[in-house]
Design a protein around this motif. Structure first.
Motif, short mmCIF file in Angstrom:
data_model
loop_
_atom_site.label_atom_id
_atom_site.label_comp_id
_atom_site.label_asym_id
_atom_site.label_seq_id
_atom_site.Cartn_x
_atom_site.Cartn_y
_atom_site.Cartn_z
N GLY A 192 0.82 -1.20 0.00
CA GLY A 192 0.00 0.00 0.00
C GLY A 192 0.85 1.25 0.00
O GLY A 192 1.93 1.30 -0.62
N ALA A 193 0.39 2.26 0.72
CA ALA A 193 1.10 3.54 0.76
C ALA A 193 1.12 4.07 2.18
O ALA A 193 0.25 3.74 3.00
N THR A 207 1.38 -2.06 -5.42
CA THR A 207 0.43 -1.19 -6.12
C THR A 207 0.75 -1.08 -7.61
O THR A 207 -0.04 -0.51 -8.37
N LEU A 208 1.91 -1.60 -8.02
CA LEU A 208 2.33 -1.51 -9.42
C LEU A 208 2.24 -2.85 -10.13
O LEU A 208 2.30 -2.91 -11.37
N THR A 209 2.12 -3.93 -9.37
CA THR A 209 2.20 -5.28 -9.97
C THR A 209 0.87 -6.00 -10.00
O THR A 209 0.80 -7.13 -10.46
N GLY A 210 -0.20 -5.37 -9.49
CA GLY A 210 -1.52 -5.99 -9.50
C GLY A 210 -2.23 -5.68 -10.81
O GLY A 210 -1.66 -5.84 -11.89
N PRO A 211 -3.47 -5.20 -10.72
CA PRO A 211 -4.21 -4.80 -11.93
C PRO A 211 -3.38 -3.79 -12.73
O PRO A 211 -2.78 -2.88 -12.18
N ALA A 217 -2.32 2.49 -7.81
CA ALA A 217 -1.36 3.27 -7.03
C ALA A 217 -2.01 4.56 -6.52
O ALA A 217 -1.84 4.94 -5.35
N ALA A 218 -2.75 5.22 -7.40
CA ALA A 218 -3.43 6.45 -6.99
C ALA A 218 -4.43 6.16 -5.88
O ALA A 218 -4.53 6.90 -4.90
#
Length: 341
Positions: A192-193, A207-211, A217-218
């Motif tokens: 997450g963030a 957040t970059l490797t999923g959908p 990511a946003a």
């Protein structure tokens, strides 16, 4: 009866005169409860009654003892009998102890008040220092402190990923969102963030490797902002560092990195809560709406079945229609996905 039973019936001789000019004469002295009775040695007639409480010794420590009936010049009594002198002083001490002492009570009251104020200050001041520092620190310094926390995070996650195109994509993503100054992608250990002081964001590679879309990511950043809205990230960091760190920041305008050493582990071990309640979901949806980001991709990143984040899917502000503008251009998104490669 005397104030002290051991001095009952105590008598002694002394030399007394009723004015400074008069000649001294031999008198017989006897102690009463609160008075010293002075009698003529020949006639046994009482010539004076002196209040023991008001009795003043004019030559402390000297012998024979010389007393006055008051501070004013007038009657004077000289006593050479040490037992009588001792009795007078002890009885005076007992009378003084029995007398009310409003001044002493006032002093005790003031002392207790001061102690209370000091204890109150010890309890209140640390929090007040943290509150004041979190309130007045300029934006640039907040961002500097956020970078300090980020570097401390890197001790656990590894150094943030960088590439020329990937860094440009992160700058574009930060500009696309509200209240974000910069974003760093950490290679491991973070999901997450996390929102750090000054709008610095630590972003996990999950957040970059999923959908395959930058809305995830946003959405992670928007969700972290909403979850951490109740506490200013700078306030949280200073509260952990302590009032001494807050005082240093207020007085010098700087916060040494060692004051926040170890705080990165705290940030890492406390992920922001995912919105579950109706009110929380609505607040998060409003953030998606305000920034022009679809909430559905983030919802499926949380739960591929969609059940755990159904509210984010059904009430997606851009459901069935494209967002006003893409979160990132396709080439920016590809560069961001490959930033840790």
């Amino acid at each position: 009866m005397t104030a002290l039973p051991q001095y009952e019936m105590l008598t002694a001789h002394g030399l007394w005169r009723d004015t400074p000019q008069a000649q001294r004469r031999l008198v017989l002295l006897s102690l009463g409860d609160a008075t010293l009775v002075i009698r003529d040695n020949l006639s046994d007639r009482a010539v004076a009654h002196w209040s023991l409480a008001a009795l003043i010794r004019r030559n402390p420590g000297a012998k024979p003892a010389v007393y006055g009936a008051s501070e004013e010049p007038g009657e004077e009594l000289e006593i050479g009998d040490e037992l009588m002198v001792e009795a007078i002083e002890k009885v005076q001490a007992v009378i003084e102890a029995r007398r009310p002492h409003p001044g002493r009570l006032r002093r005790i009251g003031w002392s207790l008040s001061l102690v209370g104020l000091a204890l109150g200050a010890l309890l209140w001041l640390p929090g007040a220092l943290v509150d004041q520092a979190a309130r007045v620190v300029p934006t640039a310094k907040r961002t500097d402190i956020g970078r300090i926390v980020l570097r401390d995070l890197e001790r656990s996650t590894g150094v943030a990923c960088h590439s020329t195109e990937g860094d440009a994509a992160l700058e574009a993503l930060a500009a696309r969102l509200q209240g974000i100054s910069e974003i760093a992608v950490l290679p491991r250990g973070l999901t997450g963030a996390r929102i750090l002081p000054g709008g610095v964001v630590a972003l996990g590679t999950d957040t970059l490797t999923g959908p395959d879309t930058p809305e995830v990511a946003a959405g992670a950043i928007l969700s972290a902002q909403q979850a951490q809205a109740a506490e200013n990230p700078l306030h949280a960091a200073l509260a952990w560092a302590g009032s001494g760190a807050a005082l240093t920041l207020l007085t010098t305008g700087d916060l040494p990195a060692d004051r926040l050493r170890g705080y990165g582990e705290v940030v890492l071990s406390h992920p922001p809560a995912i919105a579950h309640g109706e009110a929380q979901t609505e607040t998060l949806l409003e953030a998606f709406r305000a920034t022009g980001v679809s909430s559905t991709p983030y919802a499926y990143a949380i739960d591929p079945t969609g059940e755990a984040a159904l509210g984010l899917i059904e009430a997606d502000p851009f459901r069935g229609a494209p967002a006003p503008e893409p979160v990132l251009a396709d080439d920016q998104w590809l560069a961001l996905k490959d930033i840790c490669s």
